[in-house]
Design a protein around this motif. Structure first.
Motif, mmCIF file in Angstrom:
data_model
loop_
_atom_site.group_PDB
_atom_site.id
_atom_site.type_symbol
_atom_site.label_atom_id
_atom_site.label_comp_id
_atom_site.label_asym_id
_atom_site.label_seq_id
_atom_site.Cartn_x
_atom_site.Cartn_y
_atom_site.Cartn_z
ATOM 1 N N PRO A 103 -13.069 -3.401 23.807
ATOM 2 C CA PRO A 103 -13.530 -3.050 22.456
ATOM 3 C C PRO A 103 -12.482 -2.254 21.705
ATOM 4 C CG PRO A 103 -14.590 -1.654 24.088
ATOM 5 C CD PRO A 103 -13.814 -2.687 24.852
ATOM 6 N N VAL A 104 -12.407 -2.483 20.392
ATOM 7 C CA VAL A 104 -11.508 -1.725 19.534
ATOM 8 C C VAL A 104 -12.261 -1.410 18.242
ATOM 9 C CG1 VAL A 104 -10.505 -3.833 18.564
ATOM 10 C CG2 VAL A 104 -9.255 -1.687 18.373
ATOM 11 N N GLU A 105 -12.088 -0.192 17.737
ATOM 12 C CA GLU A 105 -12.760 0.218 16.505
ATOM 13 C C GLU A 105 -11.813 0.008 15.334
ATOM 14 O OE1 GLU A 105 -15.131 4.064 14.580
ATOM 15 O OE2 GLU A 105 -13.875 4.318 16.373
ATOM 16 N N VAL A 106 -12.183 -0.864 14.420
ATOM 17 C CA VAL A 106 -11.389 -1.126 13.223
ATOM 18 C C VAL A 106 -11.898 -0.219 12.114
ATOM 19 C CG1 VAL A 106 -10.662 -2.863 11.546
ATOM 20 C CG2 VAL A 106 -11.017 -3.513 13.940
ATOM 21 N N ILE A 107 -11.002 0.577 11.536
ATOM 22 C CA ILE A 107 -11.432 1.548 10.529
ATOM 23 C C ILE A 107 -10.625 1.368 9.248
ATOM 24 C CG2 ILE A 107 -12.144 3.232 12.268
ATOM 25 C CD1 ILE A 107 -9.548 4.778 11.641
ATOM 26 N N THR A 108 -11.206 1.818 8.136
ATOM 27 C CA THR A 108 -10.515 1.827 6.849
ATOM 28 C C THR A 108 -10.792 3.159 6.161
ATOM 29 O OG1 THR A 108 -12.397 0.864 5.669
ATOM 30 C CG2 THR A 108 -10.785 -0.675 6.575
ATOM 31 N N GLY A 109 -9.987 3.458 5.155
ATOM 32 C CA GLY A 109 -10.227 4.654 4.361
ATOM 33 C C GLY A 109 -9.470 5.856 4.888
ATOM 34 N N ASP A 110 -9.085 6.738 3.962
ATOM 35 C CA ASP A 110 -8.288 7.907 4.316
ATOM 36 C C ASP A 110 -9.047 8.865 5.225
ATOM 37 O OD1 ASP A 110 -6.207 6.932 2.820
ATOM 38 O OD2 ASP A 110 -6.670 8.140 1.036
ATOM 39 N N GLU A 111 -10.359 9.023 5.002
ATOM 40 C CA GLU A 111 -11.119 9.979 5.810
ATOM 41 C C GLU A 111 -11.175 9.545 7.267
ATOM 42 O OE1 GLU A 111 -15.515 12.154 5.968
ATOM 43 O OE2 GLU A 111 -14.959 10.894 4.260
ATOM 44 N N ARG A 112 -11.497 8.279 7.496
ATOM 45 C CA ARG A 112 -11.563 7.775 8.868
ATOM 46 C C ARG A 112 -10.189 7.807 9.513
ATOM 47 N NH1 ARG A 112 -15.441 4.663 10.698
ATOM 48 N NH2 ARG A 112 -14.591 5.440 12.668
ATOM 49 N N LEU A 162 2.824 9.198 11.118
ATOM 50 C CA LEU A 162 2.461 9.669 12.454
ATOM 51 C C LEU A 162 3.242 10.928 12.817
ATOM 52 C CD1 LEU A 162 2.330 6.242 14.329
ATOM 53 C CD2 LEU A 162 0.365 7.712 13.847
ATOM 54 N N ALA A 163 4.531 10.926 12.520
ATOM 55 C CA ALA A 163 5.361 12.087 12.825
ATOM 56 C C ALA A 163 4.876 13.317 12.069
ATOM 57 C CB ALA A 163 6.822 11.789 12.491
ATOM 58 N N LEU A 164 4.564 13.148 10.792
ATOM 59 C CA LEU A 164 4.104 14.275 9.983
ATOM 60 C C LEU A 164 2.742 14.779 10.435
ATOM 61 C CD1 LEU A 164 5.254 12.955 6.500
ATOM 62 C CD2 LEU A 164 6.222 14.905 7.742
ATOM 63 N N ALA A 165 1.942 13.906 11.059
ATOM 64 C CA ALA A 165 0.639 14.306 11.575
ATOM 65 C C ALA A 165 0.714 14.839 13.001
ATOM 66 C CB ALA A 165 -0.330 13.125 11.518
ATOM 67 N N GLY A 166 1.883 14.729 13.633
ATOM 68 C CA GLY A 166 2.039 15.222 14.991
ATOM 69 C C GLY A 166 1.434 14.320 16.044
ATOM 70 N N VAL A 167 1.543 13.003 15.834
ATOM 71 C CA VAL A 167 0.985 12.040 16.785
ATOM 72 C C VAL A 167 2.127 11.399 17.567
ATOM 73 C CG1 VAL A 167 -0.371 9.935 17.073
ATOM 74 C CG2 VAL A 167 -0.976 11.570 15.272
ATOM 75 N N PRO A 168 2.221 11.627 18.874
ATOM 76 C CA PRO A 168 3.260 10.978 19.682
ATOM 77 C C PRO A 168 3.143 9.460 19.574
ATOM 78 C CG PRO A 168 2.153 12.694 20.931
ATOM 79 C CD PRO A 168 1.350 12.495 19.681
ATOM 80 N N PRO A 225 0.792 -1.232 0.000
ATOM 81 C CA PRO A 225 0.000 0.000 0.000
ATOM 82 C C PRO A 225 0.825 1.283 0.000
ATOM 83 C CG PRO A 225 -1.013 -1.609 1.447
ATOM 84 C CD PRO A 225 0.300 -2.203 1.007
ATOM 85 N N SER A 226 1.881 1.356 0.805
ATOM 86 C CA SER A 226 2.670 2.592 0.837
ATOM 87 C C SER A 226 3.333 2.845 -0.509
ATOM 88 C CB SER A 226 3.719 2.531 1.944
ATOM 89 O OG SER A 226 4.619 1.449 1.746
ATOM 90 N N GLY A 227 3.849 1.796 -1.134
ATOM 91 C CA GLY A 227 4.444 1.941 -2.461
ATOM 92 C C GLY A 227 3.419 2.292 -3.518
ATOM 93 N N ASP A 228 2.214 1.766 -3.369
ATOM 94 C CA ASP A 228 1.128 2.081 -4.297
ATOM 95 C C ASP A 228 0.806 3.568 -4.265
ATOM 96 O OD1 ASP A 228 -1.033 1.350 -6.106
ATOM 97 O OD2 ASP A 228 -2.392 1.585 -4.404
ATOM 98 N N ARG A 229 0.805 4.157 -3.076
ATOM 99 C CA ARG A 229 0.531 5.595 -2.952
ATOM 100 C C ARG A 229 1.651 6.424 -3.574
ATOM 101 N NH1 ARG A 229 -1.421 3.664 2.079
ATOM 102 N NH2 ARG A 229 0.501 4.179 3.170
ATOM 103 N N ILE A 230 2.888 6.004 -3.371
ATOM 104 C CA ILE A 230 4.023 6.721 -3.958
ATOM 105 C C ILE A 230 3.970 6.623 -5.479
ATOM 106 C CG2 ILE A 230 6.538 6.700 -4.187
ATOM 107 C CD1 ILE A 230 6.599 5.730 -1.236
ATOM 108 N N ALA A 231 3.678 5.428 -5.986
ATOM 109 C CA ALA A 231 3.593 5.226 -7.432
ATOM 110 C C ALA A 231 2.459 6.050 -8.034
ATOM 111 C CB ALA A 231 3.397 3.736 -7.736
ATOM 112 N N ASP A 269 2.628 15.767 2.064
ATOM 113 C CA ASP A 269 1.513 16.620 1.640
ATOM 114 C C ASP A 269 0.167 16.100 2.128
ATOM 115 O OD1 ASP A 269 3.327 18.247 0.172
ATOM 116 O OD2 ASP A 269 3.307 16.754 -1.437
ATOM 117 N N ALA A 270 0.119 14.826 2.483
ATOM 118 C CA ALA A 270 -1.160 14.219 2.872
ATOM 119 C C ALA A 270 -1.527 14.486 4.327
ATOM 120 C CB ALA A 270 -1.119 12.711 2.626
ATOM 121 N N PHE A 271 -0.519 14.777 5.161
ATOM 122 C CA PHE A 271 -0.777 14.939 6.589
ATOM 123 C C PHE A 271 -0.357 16.330 7.059
ATOM 124 C CE2 PHE A 271 -0.058 10.418 5.862
ATOM 125 C CZ PHE A 271 -1.211 9.880 6.416
#
Length: 380
Positions: free
Chosen positions: A244-253, A275-281, A18-24, A174-176
């Motif tokens: 309980p844990v919430e499993v999410i998919t998609g860029d918006e979520r 995470l670093a680019l989004a500012g998440v410890p 997936p990460s390579g797919d986004r770069i490509a 640019d995404a975060f």
């Protein structure tokens, strides 16, 4: 050279995860904005959205560690031969192979042996700075150049005798958007990886972390982002957890989770940069198979997580394990949640990382990847 060119740029592109797919996809979209483009290859959802009909399911290539590779080695070698034959038959103006280092090295070697006139470009440099630096020289016969996504890699490749290397930035930059501050309370993100072996080794560890932290005063819940293809599998496994844990998919979520979270527990990999680019410890971790562990020891790997490697210093905790040790990981996460000074130090480091990712290192400015690929455009 732009939209009036009659002959399209013929591109073969391959991404194996997936990460390579986004770069490509970022590269393809940049090229589509500049020239007529004809492209084929292997990719995932991001490339499919731009019109790629993948030769086969990209997820067949998403493996890490010999424990995952060996059972699938015959099929991986067969796929590598298939891809190499497709490139040779198509005679593209340029072939761009993204990440999936072992697989792409096999493909590039076969193409170079049988059709060395076809330029093959590697996008995302192998981590030779961490594993076996002498490998840099061996890349030159197979790859015309490397498009690096980490700002320190061009200088390293040059010093190690590798191919010509340029820093092209990373789509995540640019995404975060980096947050100005961290909420006092909120969900804790759990990021166990997306490869089969990673999930097998890390989901039980994440379960133990969640169980231990369910009563923490800052933690309001647990969110686990995962690719759509894995959602059913991950939901089935997490449904048996005692919390309980919430499993999410998609860029918006995922974006919503990044904005609301107080922190993350993540496997080392591209996600730690996001995470670093989004500012998440964060606290990073990895449970290695025996082959990976031996390489860590043999090559005296300094840092496993990208934030630490980019800054060349200890910014985020790395809990690297051969056998899962939930207590050690939980202790690090508690230390992060209970230490505002540690969080502040991470956020300051993340700001420096963003600056380097946006602009490049001194003497190695960020360049447009499309401009590098257009060097091979016959109409230029």
């Amino acid at each position: 050279m732009t939209g009036q060119a009659e002959k399209p740029l013929r591109l073969f592109i391959l991404a194996g995860e997936p990460s390579g797919d986004r770069i490509a996809a970022d590269l393809v979209s940049r090229l589509q904005a500049r020239v007529p483009l004809q492209f084929a290859g292997v990719g995932g959802d991001a490339l499919a959205a731009l019109g790629l009909k993948s030769f086969f399911d990209m997820n067949e290539l998403s493996v890490m560690g010999w424990a995952d590779v060996l059972p699938r080695l015959p099929k991986l070698l067969w796929r590598a031969r298939q891809v190499a034959r497709a490139i040779i038959a198509a005679k593209p103006d340029v072939a761009v192979l993204v990440d999936s280092q072992v697989f792409n090295a096999i493909v590039a070697k076969q193409v170079h042996k049988r059709a060395s006139e076809i330029p093959v470009v590697l996008c995302v440099a192998p981590a030779v700075w961490a594993w076996k630096p002498e490998r840099a020289k061996a890349l030159s016969p197979k790859f015309r150049e490397i498009l690096a996504v980490l700002p320190f890699e061009p200088a390293f490749m040059r010093g190690a005798g590798g191919p010509e290397t340029s820093y092209i930035g990373h789509p995540a930059t640019d995404a975060f958007t980096q947050r100005a501050e961290v909420p006092d309370t909120g969900p804790l993100m759990l990021l166990p990886g997306s490869r089969e072996g990673e999930l097998r080794r890390h989901l039980p560890l994440m379960r133990d972390v969640a169980t231990a932290l369910v009563g923490h005063p800052r933690v309001t819940g647990f969110v686990l982002p995962t690719p759509r293809r894995l959602k059913g599998r991950v939901e089935r496994e997490t449904s048996t957890w005692p919390v309980p844990v919430e499993v999410i998919t998609g860029d918006e979520r995922r974006g919503e989770a990044l904005a609301a979270s107080i922190g993350a527990v993540a496997v080392t990999g591209t996600v730690t940069l996001e995470l670093a680019l989004a500012g998440v410890p964060m606290v990073t971790t990895y449970v290695a198979d025996k082959g990976q562990a031996k390489r860590w020891v043999r090559y005296k790997v300094k840092y496993a997580s990208l934030p630490n490697a980019i800054l060349d210093r200890d910014l985020v905790s790395e809990v690297l394990q051969l056998e899962p040790d939930p207590a050690a990981l939980v202790a690090e996460v508690k230390s992060l949640l209970d230490a505002p000074d540690v969080v502040a130090a991470q956020l300051a480091g993340f700001s420096r990382i963003r600056d380097l990712m946006e602009n490049g290192a001194e003497g190695e400015p960020r360049v447009d990847p499309a401009e590098r690929i257009l060097r091979y455009y016959p109409n230029k």
